[in-house]
Design an enzyme around this catalytic site. Structure first.
Site, PDB file in Angstrom:
ATOM      1  N   ASN A  10      -7.901 -43.035  98.447  1.00  0.00           N
ATOM      2  CA  ASN A  10      -8.309 -41.649  98.694  1.00  0.00           C
ATOM      3  C   ASN A  10      -9.793 -41.513  98.359  1.00  0.00           C
ATOM      4  OD1 ASN A  10      -8.585 -38.903  98.966  1.00  0.00           O
ATOM      5  ND2 ASN A  10      -7.300 -38.371  97.211  1.00  0.00           N
ATOM      6  N   LYS A  12     -11.667 -38.997  98.854  1.00  0.00           N
ATOM      7  CA  LYS A  12     -12.004 -37.623  98.486  1.00  0.00           C
ATOM      8  C   LYS A  12     -13.280 -37.180  99.226  1.00  0.00           C
ATOM      9  CE  LYS A  12      -9.462 -38.283  94.243  1.00  0.00           C
ATOM     10  NZ  LYS A  12      -9.332 -37.975  92.813  1.00  0.00           N
ATOM     11  N   HIS A  94      -1.926 -33.242  96.954  1.00  0.00           N
ATOM     12  CA  HIS A  94      -2.768 -33.795  95.891  1.00  0.00           C
ATOM     13  C   HIS A  94      -3.111 -32.698  94.892  1.00  0.00           C
ATOM     14  CE1 HIS A  94      -6.121 -35.695  93.813  1.00  0.00           C
ATOM     15  NE2 HIS A  94      -5.681 -36.850  94.297  1.00  0.00           N
ATOM     16  N   GLU A  96      -5.674 -31.899  93.343  1.00  0.00           N
ATOM     17  CA  GLU A  96      -6.932 -31.174  93.544  1.00  0.00           C
ATOM     18  C   GLU A  96      -6.757 -30.043  94.542  1.00  0.00           C
ATOM     19  OE1 GLU A  96      -9.366 -35.204  92.442  1.00  0.00           O
ATOM     20  OE2 GLU A  96      -9.291 -34.555  94.528  1.00  0.00           O
ATOM     21  N   GLU A 167       1.015 -38.736  90.385  1.00  0.00           N
ATOM     22  CA  GLU A 167      -0.332 -38.716  89.836  1.00  0.00           C
ATOM     23  C   GLU A 167      -0.411 -37.709  88.691  1.00  0.00           C
ATOM     24  OE1 GLU A 167      -3.458 -40.201  92.912  1.00  0.00           O
ATOM     25  OE2 GLU A 167      -3.127 -38.079  93.188  1.00  0.00           O
ATOM     26  N   GLY A 173      -9.260 -39.377  87.632  1.00  0.00           N
ATOM     27  CA  GLY A 173     -10.703 -39.342  87.481  1.00  0.00           C
ATOM     28  C   GLY A 173     -11.197 -39.209  86.056  1.00  0.00           C
ATOM     29  N   SER A 213      -6.643 -43.023  87.865  1.00  0.00           N
ATOM     30  CA  SER A 213      -7.575 -43.981  87.253  1.00  0.00           C
ATOM     31  C   SER A 213      -7.087 -45.423  87.349  1.00  0.00           C
ATOM     32  CB  SER A 213      -7.853 -43.602  85.792  1.00  0.00           C
ATOM     33  OG  SER A 213      -8.474 -42.330  85.715  1.00  0.00           O
TER      34      SER A 213
END
Length: 250
Positions: A10, A12, A94, A96, A167, A173, A213
């Site tokens: 991904n 992003k 996701h 985010e 996730e 991140g 990560s």
């Protein structure tokens, strides 16, 4: 039935024409494990650039798709447009998009059904925040997300086109990684939920990825776990170590 190892990248909101071409060139030249399915998800602006230059053994995913047909939906991409461009996957749910853009479980579920009904495969994401984990609510959160999408899909058939990505939000991140034991525990719980609420065959066949990560150093140990069937990789998918992650089962 052995589940084929799966690694998604991904990207992003990262990349330029120059860097995208460089990453694609690196993947084209790399020796990748033929037993691992690889899908990369560049920003929408670069989907066609990637698909036109990337070797055909690697699939390309959009980072989003809308749950309506073509029409007056400014800024969105439709299932038919992705198919017309030979983009065969989409990442949905996701964290985010759930947290920053406010996508609810219901919205994610609707998009997932629309995509799979239209012939697009989905990397469907779930995960809990640090506060939820510390409050002991990890499984409650994830099973709630699973319940919403399962009810919308309405049966076992659609799950053939879905890969689940667990996730933990607190590990995305941040450099923090769920321990091997923590990751395996949640993956096993997801598989158990699928068995009890969808079907035994869906539980056995659905690939469950770990994301958060993941890098070239921690991937090999995570890949040894019985219910971890691959990875959804963020920042490391932009680096040469992505090849090491793809080859982590060798």
């Amino acid at each position: 039935m052995a589940r084929k190892f799966f690694v998604g990248g991904n990207w992003k909101m990262n990349g330029t024409i120059e860097s995208v071409k460089s990453i694609v060139d690196g993947l084209n030249k790399a020796q990748l494990d033929p037993n691992t399915e690889v899908v990369i998800a560049p920003p929408a602006l670069y989907l066609l650039l990637v698909r036109e230059h990337l070797k055909p053994t690697i699939e390309v995913a959009a980072q989003n798709v809308f749950d309506k047909p073509n029409g007056a939906f400014t800024g969105e991409i439709s299932v038919s447009q992705l198919k017309d461009s030979n983009i065969t996957w989409a990442i949905l749910g996701h964290s985010e998009r759930r947290t920053i853009l406010g996508e609810s479980d219901a919205v994610v579920a609707s998009k997932t059904k629309y995509a799979t009904d239209g012939g697009i495969s989905v990397i469907w994401c779930c995960g809990e925040s640090l506060e939820e984990r510390e409050a002991g609510k990890t499984l409650d959160v994830i099973t709630g997300q699973l319940k919403a999408v399962s009810e919308k899909l309405g049966g076992a058939e659609a799950w053939k086109n879905i890969v689940v990505a667990y996730e933990p939000i607190w590990a995305i991140g941040t450099g923090k990684v769920a321990s091997t034991e923590q990751a395996q525990e949640v993956h096993a719980a997801i598989r158990k939920w699928l068995k009890e609420n969808v079907s035994e065959s869906v539980a056995e066949e659905t690939r469950i990825l770990y994301g958060g990560s993941v890098n070239g150093k921690n991937c090999k140990e995570l890949a040894t776990q019985p219910d971890i069937d691959g990875f959804l990789v963020g920042g490391a998918s932009l680096k040469p170590e992505f090849v090491d992650i793809i080859n982590s089962k060798q």
